[in-house]
Enzyme design. Structure first.
Site, mmCIF file in Angstrom:
data_model
loop_
_atom_site.group_PDB
_atom_site.id
_atom_site.type_symbol
_atom_site.label_atom_id
_atom_site.label_comp_id
_atom_site.label_asym_id
_atom_site.label_seq_id
_atom_site.Cartn_x
_atom_site.Cartn_y
_atom_site.Cartn_z
ATOM 1 C CG ASP A 1 3.491 -0.991 7.027
ATOM 2 O OD1 ASP A 1 3.257 0.195 7.306
ATOM 3 O OD2 ASP A 1 4.568 -1.385 6.532
ATOM 4 C CE LYS B 1 1.078 0.560 14.273
ATOM 5 N NZ LYS B 1 1.659 -0.349 13.285
ATOM 6 N N GLY C 1 2.740 5.453 8.809
ATOM 7 C CA GLY C 1 1.719 5.814 7.823
ATOM 8 C C GLY C 1 0.448 5.102 8.196
ATOM 9 C CG HIS C 2 -0.850 5.082 11.803
ATOM 10 N ND1 HIS C 2 -0.629 5.593 13.050
ATOM 11 C CD2 HIS C 2 0.059 4.080 11.653
ATOM 12 C CE1 HIS C 2 0.362 4.927 13.638
ATOM 13 N NE2 HIS C 2 0.796 4.023 12.800
ATOM 14 C CD GLN D 1 7.488 3.340 13.655
ATOM 15 O OE1 GLN D 1 7.670 3.653 14.805
ATOM 16 N NE2 GLN D 1 7.076 4.230 12.750
ATOM 17 C CG LEU E 1 -10.074 -13.120 7.380
ATOM 18 C CD1 LEU E 1 -8.905 -14.036 7.738
ATOM 19 C CD2 LEU E 1 -11.242 -13.377 8.343
HETATM 20 P P1 IMP Z 1 13.221 4.333 10.173
HETATM 21 O O1 IMP Z 1 12.149 4.181 11.205
HETATM 22 O O2 IMP Z 1 12.871 5.313 9.091
HETATM 23 O O3 IMP Z 1 14.554 4.582 10.781
HETATM 24 O O4 IMP Z 1 13.365 2.923 9.410
HETATM 25 C C1 IMP Z 1 13.863 1.748 10.050
HETATM 26 C C2 IMP Z 1 13.103 0.515 9.574
HETATM 27 O O5 IMP Z 1 11.759 0.577 10.068
HETATM 28 C C3 IMP Z 1 12.966 0.398 8.057
HETATM 29 O O6 IMP Z 1 12.962 -0.976 7.715
HETATM 30 C C4 IMP Z 1 11.604 0.988 7.760
HETATM 31 O O7 IMP Z 1 11.051 0.498 6.565
HETATM 32 C C5 IMP Z 1 10.847 0.491 8.976
HETATM 33 N N1 IMP Z 1 9.686 1.327 9.329
HETATM 34 C C6 IMP Z 1 9.694 2.522 9.947
HETATM 35 N N2 IMP Z 1 8.449 2.970 10.140
HETATM 36 C C7 IMP Z 1 7.632 2.037 9.638
HETATM 37 C C8 IMP Z 1 6.213 1.908 9.583
HETATM 38 O O8 IMP Z 1 5.448 2.754 10.043
HETATM 39 N N3 IMP Z 1 5.745 0.783 8.992
HETATM 40 C C9 IMP Z 1 6.563 -0.197 8.528
HETATM 41 N N4 IMP Z 1 7.892 -0.131 8.568
HETATM 42 C C10 IMP Z 1 8.421 0.983 9.132
#
Ligand code: IMP
Length: 450
Positions: free
Chosen positions: A18, A21, A45-46, A228, A336
Protein backbone atom coordinates in the site's frame (compact mmCIF):
# COMPACT_ATOMS: atom_id res chain seq x y z
CA UNK A 1 5.09 10.37 -28.91
CA UNK A 2 6.09 9.63 -25.31
CA UNK A 3 9.82 9.26 -24.73
CA UNK A 4 11.15 5.76 -24.36
CA UNK A 5 13.08 4.60 -21.34
CA UNK A 6 16.49 3.21 -22.12
CA UNK A 7 16.59 0.96 -19.10
CA UNK A 8 14.41 -1.71 -17.54
CA UNK A 9 13.12 -0.84 -14.12
CA UNK A 10 11.71 -2.82 -11.20
CA UNK A 11 9.23 -0.99 -8.97
CA UNK A 12 8.86 -2.60 -5.54
CA UNK A 13 7.21 -1.83 -2.22
CA UNK A 14 9.65 -0.99 0.59
CA UNK A 15 7.19 -1.27 3.50
CA UNK A 16 4.10 -3.45 4.17
CA UNK A 17 2.42 -2.81 0.83
CA UNK A 18 0.00 0.00 0.00
CA UNK A 19 2.90 2.39 -0.60
CA UNK A 20 1.29 3.84 -3.71
CA UNK A 21 2.93 1.64 -6.34
CA UNK A 22 -0.11 1.93 -8.64
CA UNK A 23 0.26 5.67 -9.09
CA UNK A 24 4.02 5.50 -9.70
CA UNK A 25 3.78 2.60 -12.16
CA UNK A 26 1.00 4.41 -14.04
CA UNK A 27 3.12 7.55 -14.13
CA UNK A 28 6.19 5.78 -15.51
CA UNK A 29 4.35 3.42 -17.86
CA UNK A 30 4.25 5.62 -20.99
CA UNK A 31 8.02 5.31 -21.24
CA UNK A 32 7.87 1.51 -21.29
CA UNK A 33 6.69 -0.96 -23.91
CA UNK A 34 5.77 -3.66 -21.41
CA UNK A 35 4.66 -3.69 -17.75
CA UNK A 36 4.91 -7.10 -16.08
CA UNK A 37 3.64 -8.42 -12.73
CA UNK A 38 5.69 -11.19 -11.19
CA UNK A 39 3.99 -12.26 -7.95
CA UNK A 40 0.93 -12.03 -5.73
CA UNK A 41 -2.59 -12.07 -7.03
CA UNK A 42 -5.77 -10.08 -6.56
CA UNK A 43 -4.80 -9.47 -2.93
CA UNK A 44 -3.09 -6.35 -4.32
CA UNK A 45 -5.01 -3.11 -4.75
CA UNK A 46 -3.23 -0.60 -6.95
CA UNK A 47 -5.08 2.70 -7.07
CA UNK A 48 -4.62 5.07 -9.99
CA UNK A 49 -6.45 8.39 -10.26
CA UNK A 50 -6.65 10.03 -13.65
CA UNK A 51 -8.34 13.43 -13.85
CA UNK A 52 -10.35 12.61 -10.74
CA UNK A 53 -11.41 9.17 -12.06
CA UNK A 54 -10.35 6.31 -9.78
CA UNK A 55 -9.20 2.93 -11.10
CA UNK A 56 -8.35 0.14 -8.67
CA UNK A 57 -6.31 -2.64 -10.26
CA UNK A 58 -5.85 -5.90 -8.42
CA UNK A 59 -4.37 -8.36 -10.85
CA UNK A 60 -3.79 -6.47 -14.08
CA UNK A 61 -0.59 -4.38 -14.15
CA UNK A 62 -1.17 -0.67 -13.64
CA UNK A 63 0.33 0.05 -17.09
CA UNK A 64 -2.93 -1.08 -18.69
CA UNK A 65 -4.36 2.46 -18.61
CA UNK A 66 -1.91 3.43 -21.38
CA UNK A 67 -2.99 2.11 -24.80
CA UNK A 68 0.53 1.53 -26.13
CA UNK A 69 1.63 -0.67 -23.24
CA UNK A 70 1.46 -4.48 -23.24
CA UNK A 71 0.79 -5.97 -19.81
CA UNK A 72 2.04 -9.34 -18.64
CA UNK A 73 0.81 -11.49 -15.76
CA UNK A 74 3.79 -13.73 -15.11
CA UNK A 75 4.22 -17.32 -13.96
CA UNK A 76 4.82 -16.20 -10.37
CA UNK A 77 1.35 -14.67 -10.07
CA UNK A 78 -1.62 -16.70 -8.80
CA UNK A 79 -4.63 -16.01 -10.99
CA UNK A 80 -8.26 -16.16 -9.98
CA UNK A 81 -9.93 -16.25 -13.41
CA UNK A 82 -13.21 -14.82 -12.10
CA UNK A 83 -11.34 -11.85 -10.60
CA UNK A 84 -9.37 -11.39 -13.81
CA UNK A 85 -12.47 -11.39 -16.00
CA UNK A 86 -14.27 -8.99 -13.63
CA UNK A 87 -11.33 -6.60 -13.85
CA UNK A 88 -11.17 -6.81 -17.64
CA UNK A 89 -14.93 -6.16 -17.84
CA UNK A 90 -14.62 -3.17 -15.50
CA UNK A 91 -11.87 -1.68 -17.63
CA UNK A 92 -13.74 -2.34 -20.91
CA UNK A 93 -16.87 -0.69 -19.49
CA UNK A 94 -14.78 2.40 -18.79
CA UNK A 95 -13.31 2.53 -22.29
CA UNK A 96 -9.98 0.77 -21.62
CA UNK A 97 -9.51 -1.95 -24.19
CA UNK A 98 -7.27 -4.78 -22.97
CA UNK A 99 -7.66 -6.84 -26.17
CA UNK A 100 -4.38 -8.08 -27.60
CA UNK A 101 -2.24 -6.37 -24.95
CA UNK A 102 -2.82 -8.48 -21.88
CA UNK A 103 -0.87 -11.72 -21.67
CA UNK A 104 -1.15 -14.38 -18.99
CA UNK A 105 1.56 -16.97 -18.40
CA UNK A 106 0.58 -20.56 -19.12
CA UNK A 107 2.74 -21.43 -16.08
CA UNK A 108 0.89 -19.21 -13.58
CA UNK A 109 -1.06 -21.08 -10.92
CA UNK A 110 -4.84 -20.84 -10.80
CA UNK A 111 -6.88 -19.93 -7.73
CA UNK A 112 -9.88 -22.26 -7.62
CA UNK A 113 -12.91 -22.06 -5.28
CA UNK A 114 -11.44 -24.60 -2.86
CA UNK A 115 -8.47 -22.30 -2.16
CA UNK A 116 -10.73 -19.66 -0.64
CA UNK A 117 -12.48 -22.28 1.50
CA UNK A 118 -9.16 -23.67 2.73
CA UNK A 119 -7.98 -20.17 3.64
CA UNK A 120 -11.14 -19.37 5.61
CA UNK A 121 -10.79 -22.66 7.52
CA UNK A 122 -7.11 -21.98 8.26
CA UNK A 123 -7.74 -18.45 9.53
CA UNK A 124 -10.59 -19.77 11.73
CA UNK A 125 -8.34 -22.46 13.11
CA UNK A 126 -5.60 -19.95 13.94
CA UNK A 127 -8.00 -17.80 15.98
CA UNK A 128 -6.03 -15.08 17.76
CA UNK A 129 -2.90 -16.06 15.78
CA UNK A 130 -4.62 -15.53 12.42
CA UNK A 131 -2.62 -13.76 9.72
CA UNK A 132 -5.42 -11.39 8.75
CA UNK A 133 -5.21 -12.36 5.08
CA UNK A 134 -7.18 -10.78 2.27
CA UNK A 135 -9.33 -14.00 2.01
CA UNK A 136 -8.67 -14.33 -1.70
CA UNK A 137 -7.25 -17.87 -1.68
CA UNK A 138 -3.72 -16.57 -2.35
CA UNK A 139 -1.89 -18.57 0.35
CA UNK A 140 -3.50 -21.96 -0.35
CA UNK A 141 -2.85 -21.56 -4.07
CA UNK A 142 0.87 -21.01 -3.38
CA UNK A 143 0.75 -23.90 -0.90
CA UNK A 144 -0.51 -26.19 -3.65
CA UNK A 145 2.19 -24.88 -5.97
CA UNK A 146 4.89 -25.83 -3.43
CA UNK A 147 3.17 -29.15 -2.66
CA UNK A 148 3.15 -29.89 -6.41
CA UNK A 149 -0.58 -30.43 -6.59
CA UNK A 150 -1.51 -27.06 -8.07
CA UNK A 151 -3.35 -26.36 -11.31
CA UNK A 152 -1.63 -24.07 -13.80
CA UNK A 153 -3.24 -21.91 -16.44
CA UNK A 154 -1.99 -24.16 -19.25
CA UNK A 155 -3.56 -27.22 -17.57
CA UNK A 156 -7.03 -25.72 -18.11
CA UNK A 157 -6.75 -26.53 -21.83
CA UNK A 158 -7.51 -30.17 -21.19
CA UNK A 159 -10.60 -30.49 -18.99
CA UNK A 160 -11.56 -33.95 -20.33
CA UNK A 161 -13.23 -36.25 -17.81
CA UNK A 162 -10.61 -38.86 -16.93
CA UNK A 163 -7.76 -36.52 -17.90
CA UNK A 164 -4.91 -35.22 -15.77
CA UNK A 165 -6.65 -31.97 -14.80
CA UNK A 166 -9.82 -33.84 -13.80
CA UNK A 167 -7.79 -36.17 -11.56
CA UNK A 168 -5.94 -33.26 -9.91
CA UNK A 169 -9.14 -31.30 -9.27
CA UNK A 170 -10.89 -34.40 -7.91
CA UNK A 171 -8.00 -35.04 -5.55
CA UNK A 172 -7.80 -31.42 -4.38
CA UNK A 173 -11.55 -31.11 -3.86
CA UNK A 174 -11.62 -34.39 -1.92
CA UNK A 175 -8.89 -33.05 0.38
CA UNK A 176 -10.79 -29.78 0.75
CA UNK A 177 -13.99 -31.59 1.66
CA UNK A 178 -12.13 -33.47 4.37
CA UNK A 179 -10.56 -30.29 5.79
CA UNK A 180 -13.51 -27.92 5.67
CA UNK A 181 -16.80 -28.18 7.50
CA UNK A 182 -20.04 -27.22 5.77
CA UNK A 183 -21.42 -28.23 2.38
CA UNK A 184 -19.13 -30.37 0.23
CA UNK A 185 -17.84 -29.05 -3.07
CA UNK A 186 -18.52 -31.10 -6.22
CA UNK A 187 -15.29 -31.56 -8.17
CA UNK A 188 -17.21 -32.06 -11.43
CA UNK A 189 -18.61 -28.55 -11.15
CA UNK A 190 -15.13 -27.14 -10.53
CA UNK A 191 -13.92 -29.00 -13.63
CA UNK A 192 -16.79 -27.72 -15.80
CA UNK A 193 -16.05 -24.18 -14.66
CA UNK A 194 -12.37 -24.68 -15.50
CA UNK A 195 -13.35 -25.62 -19.06
CA UNK A 196 -15.50 -22.47 -19.40
CA UNK A 197 -12.64 -20.34 -18.05
CA UNK A 198 -10.26 -21.72 -20.65
CA UNK A 199 -12.52 -20.69 -23.53
CA UNK A 200 -12.30 -17.06 -22.54
CA UNK A 201 -8.75 -17.11 -21.28
CA UNK A 202 -7.09 -18.96 -24.15
CA UNK A 203 -6.40 -15.95 -26.43
CA UNK A 204 -4.46 -14.26 -23.62
CA UNK A 205 -2.33 -17.26 -22.65
CA UNK A 206 1.31 -17.19 -23.69
CA UNK A 207 4.82 -18.26 -22.84
CA UNK A 208 5.40 -14.91 -21.16
CA UNK A 209 9.05 -15.59 -20.32
CA UNK A 210 9.71 -16.02 -24.04
CA UNK A 211 7.65 -12.90 -24.82
CA UNK A 212 9.55 -10.79 -22.28
CA UNK A 213 12.97 -12.03 -23.32
CA UNK A 214 12.17 -11.33 -26.98
CA UNK A 215 11.03 -7.83 -26.00
CA UNK A 216 14.22 -7.30 -23.97
CA UNK A 217 16.38 -8.57 -26.86
CA UNK A 218 14.63 -6.07 -29.14
CA UNK A 219 15.44 -3.33 -26.58
CA UNK A 220 11.78 -2.69 -25.86
CA UNK A 221 11.93 -1.39 -22.26
CA UNK A 222 10.17 -3.35 -19.54
CA UNK A 223 8.85 -2.15 -16.19
CA UNK A 224 8.64 -4.91 -13.60
CA UNK A 225 5.76 -4.16 -11.25
CA UNK A 226 5.89 -5.58 -7.73
CA UNK A 227 2.92 -6.18 -5.48
CA UNK A 228 2.74 -6.04 -1.65
CA UNK A 229 6.04 -4.95 -0.07
CA UNK A 230 9.36 -6.09 1.37
CA UNK A 231 8.01 -6.52 4.90
CA UNK A 232 5.31 -8.85 3.53
CA UNK A 233 7.84 -10.96 1.59
CA UNK A 234 7.67 -14.63 2.58
CA UNK A 235 11.45 -14.80 3.16
CA UNK A 236 12.47 -11.30 4.15
CA UNK A 237 9.28 -10.01 5.76
CA UNK A 238 7.81 -10.30 9.25
CA UNK A 239 7.21 -14.06 8.96
CA UNK A 240 4.67 -15.60 9.52
CA UNK A 241 2.66 -12.38 9.15
CA UNK A 242 3.49 -12.11 5.48
CA UNK A 243 2.03 -12.93 2.10
CA UNK A 244 2.96 -16.20 0.37
CA UNK A 245 5.23 -14.93 -2.38
CA UNK A 246 8.50 -13.07 -2.85
CA UNK A 247 7.66 -9.40 -3.06
CA UNK A 248 11.39 -8.61 -3.12
CA UNK A 249 13.64 -8.37 -6.16
CA UNK A 250 14.31 -12.10 -6.57
CA UNK A 251 10.59 -12.59 -7.20
CA UNK A 252 10.93 -10.58 -10.41
CA UNK A 253 13.30 -13.12 -11.95
CA UNK A 254 11.58 -16.29 -10.76
CA UNK A 255 8.11 -14.87 -11.31
CA UNK A 256 8.75 -13.80 -14.90
CA UNK A 257 11.52 -16.01 -16.21
CA UNK A 258 14.04 -13.22 -16.83
CA UNK A 259 17.68 -13.05 -15.78
CA UNK A 260 18.88 -10.58 -13.12
CA UNK A 261 21.13 -8.66 -15.50
CA UNK A 262 18.17 -7.22 -17.39
CA UNK A 263 17.12 -5.19 -14.33
CA UNK A 264 18.90 -1.85 -14.63
CA UNK A 265 17.29 0.01 -11.73
CA UNK A 266 15.22 -0.82 -8.66
CA UNK A 267 12.82 1.87 -7.52
CA UNK A 268 11.52 1.41 -3.98
CA UNK A 269 8.16 2.93 -3.18
CA UNK A 270 7.75 4.32 0.35
CA UNK A 271 5.00 6.25 2.01
CA UNK A 272 6.12 9.31 3.98
CA UNK A 273 4.81 7.43 7.04
CA UNK A 274 3.96 3.73 7.53
CA UNK A 275 0.81 1.63 7.26
CA UNK A 276 0.00 -2.02 7.61
CA UNK A 277 -3.15 -4.10 7.09
CA UNK A 278 -3.69 -7.44 8.73
CA UNK A 279 -2.07 -8.78 11.87
CA UNK A 280 1.57 -8.86 12.95
CA UNK A 281 4.15 -6.66 14.67
CA UNK A 282 4.42 -3.02 13.64
CA UNK A 283 7.03 -1.19 15.76
CA UNK A 284 6.08 2.40 14.87
CA UNK A 285 2.32 1.91 15.09
CA UNK A 286 0.46 4.88 16.56
CA UNK A 287 -2.25 4.57 19.16
CA UNK A 288 -5.72 5.87 18.44
CA UNK A 289 -6.75 8.68 18.05
CA UNK A 290 -3.39 9.70 16.54
CA UNK A 291 -3.57 6.81 14.10
CA UNK A 292 -7.11 7.78 13.20
CA UNK A 293 -5.96 11.27 12.16
CA UNK A 294 -3.46 9.85 9.66
CA UNK A 295 -6.02 7.27 8.52
CA UNK A 296 -8.55 9.98 7.81
CA UNK A 297 -6.11 12.38 6.12
CA UNK A 298 -4.51 9.60 4.05
CA UNK A 299 -7.77 7.72 3.38
CA UNK A 300 -6.03 4.64 4.71
CA UNK A 301 -8.52 1.88 3.97
CA UNK A 302 -7.53 -1.27 2.06
CA UNK A 303 -8.09 -0.95 -1.69
CA UNK A 304 -8.89 -4.67 -1.88
CA UNK A 305 -10.73 -5.36 1.34
CA UNK A 306 -11.78 -1.92 2.64
CA UNK A 307 -10.18 -2.74 6.02
CA UNK A 308 -8.87 0.26 8.00
CA UNK A 309 -5.09 0.33 7.78
CA UNK A 310 -2.97 0.53 10.91
CA UNK A 311 -0.92 3.75 10.80
CA UNK A 312 2.44 4.76 12.24
CA UNK A 313 5.55 6.90 11.89
CA UNK A 314 8.15 6.39 9.16
CA UNK A 315 10.33 3.43 10.06
CA UNK A 316 13.80 4.07 8.66
CA UNK A 317 15.05 0.73 10.04
CA UNK A 318 12.57 -1.12 7.82
CA UNK A 319 13.17 1.03 4.76
CA UNK A 320 16.98 0.82 5.05
CA UNK A 321 16.56 -2.96 5.24
CA UNK A 322 14.34 -2.91 2.12
CA UNK A 323 16.92 -0.83 0.26
CA UNK A 324 19.59 -3.40 1.10
CA UNK A 325 17.58 -6.56 0.47
CA UNK A 326 16.40 -5.33 -2.93
CA UNK A 327 19.42 -3.28 -3.99
CA UNK A 328 17.11 -0.29 -4.43
CA UNK A 329 18.78 2.41 -6.49
CA UNK A 330 16.25 5.12 -5.67
CA UNK A 331 13.02 5.74 -3.81
CA UNK A 332 9.68 7.28 -4.71
CA UNK A 333 8.11 8.93 -1.68
CA UNK A 334 4.33 9.04 -1.71
CA UNK A 335 1.66 10.82 0.35
CA UNK A 336 3.93 13.57 1.67
CA UNK A 337 0.86 15.85 1.63
CA UNK A 338 -0.85 13.69 4.27
CA UNK A 339 1.62 15.09 6.82
CA UNK A 340 0.76 18.73 5.99
CA UNK A 341 -1.23 19.31 9.18
CA UNK A 342 1.31 18.01 11.68
CA UNK A 343 3.37 20.32 13.92
CA UNK A 344 5.93 17.65 14.63
CA UNK A 345 7.06 14.43 12.94
CA UNK A 346 8.85 11.39 14.26
CA UNK A 347 11.18 9.04 12.43
CA UNK A 348 12.22 5.69 13.83
CA UNK A 349 16.01 5.39 13.57
CA UNK A 350 16.61 2.20 15.56
CA UNK A 351 14.98 -0.45 17.73
CA UNK A 352 15.78 -1.01 21.38
CA UNK A 353 15.49 -4.74 21.98
CA UNK A 354 16.50 -6.56 25.18
CA UNK A 355 18.98 -3.84 26.19
CA UNK A 356 20.52 -3.75 22.71
CA UNK A 357 20.21 -1.11 19.99
CA UNK A 358 19.32 -2.69 16.65
CA UNK A 359 19.69 -1.00 13.29
CA UNK A 360 18.29 -3.98 11.35
CA UNK A 361 14.96 -5.71 11.90
CA UNK A 362 15.40 -8.91 13.93
CA UNK A 363 14.53 -12.22 12.28
CA UNK A 364 11.79 -13.43 14.58
CA UNK A 365 8.47 -11.79 15.31
CA UNK A 366 8.98 -12.59 19.00
CA UNK A 367 12.00 -10.26 19.01
CA UNK A 368 10.33 -7.71 16.74
CA UNK A 369 7.25 -7.57 18.98
CA UNK A 370 9.47 -6.74 21.94
CA UNK A 371 11.33 -3.95 20.13
CA UNK A 372 10.87 -0.37 21.27
CA UNK A 373 11.25 2.15 18.47
CA UNK A 374 13.83 4.89 19.01
CA UNK A 375 12.65 8.16 17.52
CA UNK A 376 14.13 11.32 16.19
CA UNK A 377 11.75 14.30 16.15
CA UNK A 378 11.59 16.86 13.38
CA UNK A 379 9.51 20.00 13.02
CA UNK A 380 6.46 19.78 10.79
CA UNK A 381 5.47 22.44 8.25
CA UNK A 382 1.85 23.04 9.21
CA UNK A 383 2.65 26.70 10.01
CA UNK A 384 4.83 27.40 7.00
CA UNK A 385 3.08 26.03 3.94
CA UNK A 386 1.72 22.94 2.29
CA UNK A 387 3.02 20.22 0.06
CA UNK A 388 -0.39 19.16 -1.28
CA UNK A 389 -0.45 19.38 -5.06
CA UNK A 390 3.14 20.71 -5.32
CA UNK A 391 4.70 19.97 -8.70
CA UNK A 392 8.00 21.71 -8.22
CA UNK A 393 10.44 20.99 -5.42
CA UNK A 394 10.98 24.70 -4.87
CA UNK A 395 7.35 24.96 -3.75
CA UNK A 396 7.90 22.60 -0.80
CA UNK A 397 8.20 24.21 2.65
CA UNK A 398 11.76 24.12 4.00
CA UNK A 399 10.75 21.74 6.82
CA UNK A 400 9.31 19.28 4.28
CA UNK A 401 12.56 19.38 2.31
CA UNK A 402 14.52 18.79 5.52
CA UNK A 403 12.28 15.82 6.37
CA UNK A 404 12.89 14.29 2.92
CA UNK A 405 16.61 14.84 3.20
CA UNK A 406 16.74 13.11 6.57
CA UNK A 407 14.71 10.16 5.27
CA UNK A 408 17.12 9.82 2.36
CA UNK A 409 20.12 9.84 4.71
CA UNK A 410 18.61 7.25 7.01
CA UNK A 411 17.28 5.01 4.23
CA UNK A 412 20.47 4.99 2.19
CA UNK A 413 18.86 5.75 -1.17
CA UNK A 414 18.01 9.00 -2.94
CA UNK A 415 14.41 10.10 -3.35
CA UNK A 416 13.83 10.47 -7.09
CA UNK A 417 10.08 11.04 -7.13
CA UNK A 418 7.85 12.82 -4.61
CA UNK A 419 4.10 12.36 -4.74
CA UNK A 420 2.05 15.21 -3.29
CA UNK A 421 -1.48 14.08 -4.10
CA UNK A 422 -3.42 11.24 -5.62
CA UNK A 423 -3.70 12.59 -9.17
CA UNK A 424 -1.10 11.71 -11.82
CA UNK A 425 0.00 15.31 -12.05
CA UNK A 426 0.58 15.84 -8.32
CA UNK A 427 4.15 14.67 -8.60
CA UNK A 428 7.69 16.01 -8.48
CA UNK A 429 10.36 14.16 -10.47
CA UNK A 430 13.77 15.24 -9.19
CA UNK A 431 15.88 15.74 -12.25
CA UNK A 432 19.07 16.30 -10.24
CA UNK A 433 18.83 13.04 -8.30
CA UNK A 434 21.40 10.31 -8.95
CA UNK A 435 18.50 8.31 -10.41
CA UNK A 436 17.95 10.86 -13.16
CA UNK A 437 19.81 8.72 -15.71
CA UNK A 438 17.06 6.15 -15.82
CA UNK A 439 14.26 8.41 -14.72
CA UNK A 440 15.04 11.29 -17.01
CA UNK A 441 12.73 10.12 -19.74
CA UNK A 442 9.95 9.09 -17.41
CA UNK A 443 8.65 12.44 -16.20
CA UNK A 444 4.89 12.81 -15.92
CA UNK A 445 3.18 14.02 -19.08
CA UNK A 446 2.65 17.58 -17.92
CA UNK A 447 6.29 17.89 -16.80
CA UNK A 448 7.54 16.58 -20.12
CA UNK A 449 5.43 19.09 -21.99
CA UNK A 450 6.86 22.06 -20.13
P1 IMP B 1 -2.61 -12.69 1.77
O1 IMP B 1 -1.65 -12.10 0.79
O2 IMP B 1 -4.05 -12.47 1.40
O3 IMP B 1 -2.30 -14.11 2.09
O4 IMP B 1 -2.43 -11.90 3.16
C1 IMP B 1 -1.25 -12.00 3.96
C2 IMP B 1 -0.91 -10.65 4.58
O5 IMP B 1 -0.50 -9.75 3.55
C3 IMP B 1 -2.08 -9.96 5.27
O6 IMP B 1 -1.57 -9.21 6.36
C4 IMP B 1 -2.62 -9.00 4.23
O7 IMP B 1 -3.30 -7.91 4.79
C5 IMP B 1 -1.31 -8.58 3.58
N1 IMP B 1 -1.47 -8.13 2.18
C6 IMP B 1 -1.65 -8.90 1.09
N2 IMP B 1 -1.71 -8.15 -0.01
C7 IMP B 1 -1.55 -6.88 0.38
C8 IMP B 1 -1.48 -5.64 -0.31
O8 IMP B 1 -1.56 -5.56 -1.54
N3 IMP B 1 -1.30 -4.54 0.46
C9 IMP B 1 -1.15 -4.60 1.80
N4 IMP B 1 -1.20 -5.74 2.50
C10 IMP B 1 -1.39 -6.87 1.79
Amino acid sequence: MPPTATDNLAVLGAQWGDEGKGKIVDLLSPAFAVVARSQGGHNAGHTVIVDGDEFILHLIPSGILHPGVTCVIGNGVVVDPAALFAEIDQLQSRGIDTGGRLLVSSRAHVILPYHRDLEAASEDRLGAQRIGTTSRGIGPSYEHKAARCGVRIGDLADARPGGRLAAQIESNVTARNRAVTGPALDWRQVLEEAARVWERLQPMVADTSRYLNDALDARRPVLFEGAQGTMLDIDHGTYPYVTSSNATIGGVCTGLGVGPRVIDGVLGIVKAYTTRVGEGPFPTELDEPQAERLRAWGREYGASTGRPRRCGWFDAVGVRYAVRVNGMTALAMTKLDVLDNLDELRICTGYRCGGEMLTDPPATIGELASCEPVYETMPGWSGSGRTAGARDERDLPAAARAYLERLEELSGAPVAIISTGSDRGDTIVRRDSPAARWLGSCAPADERDR
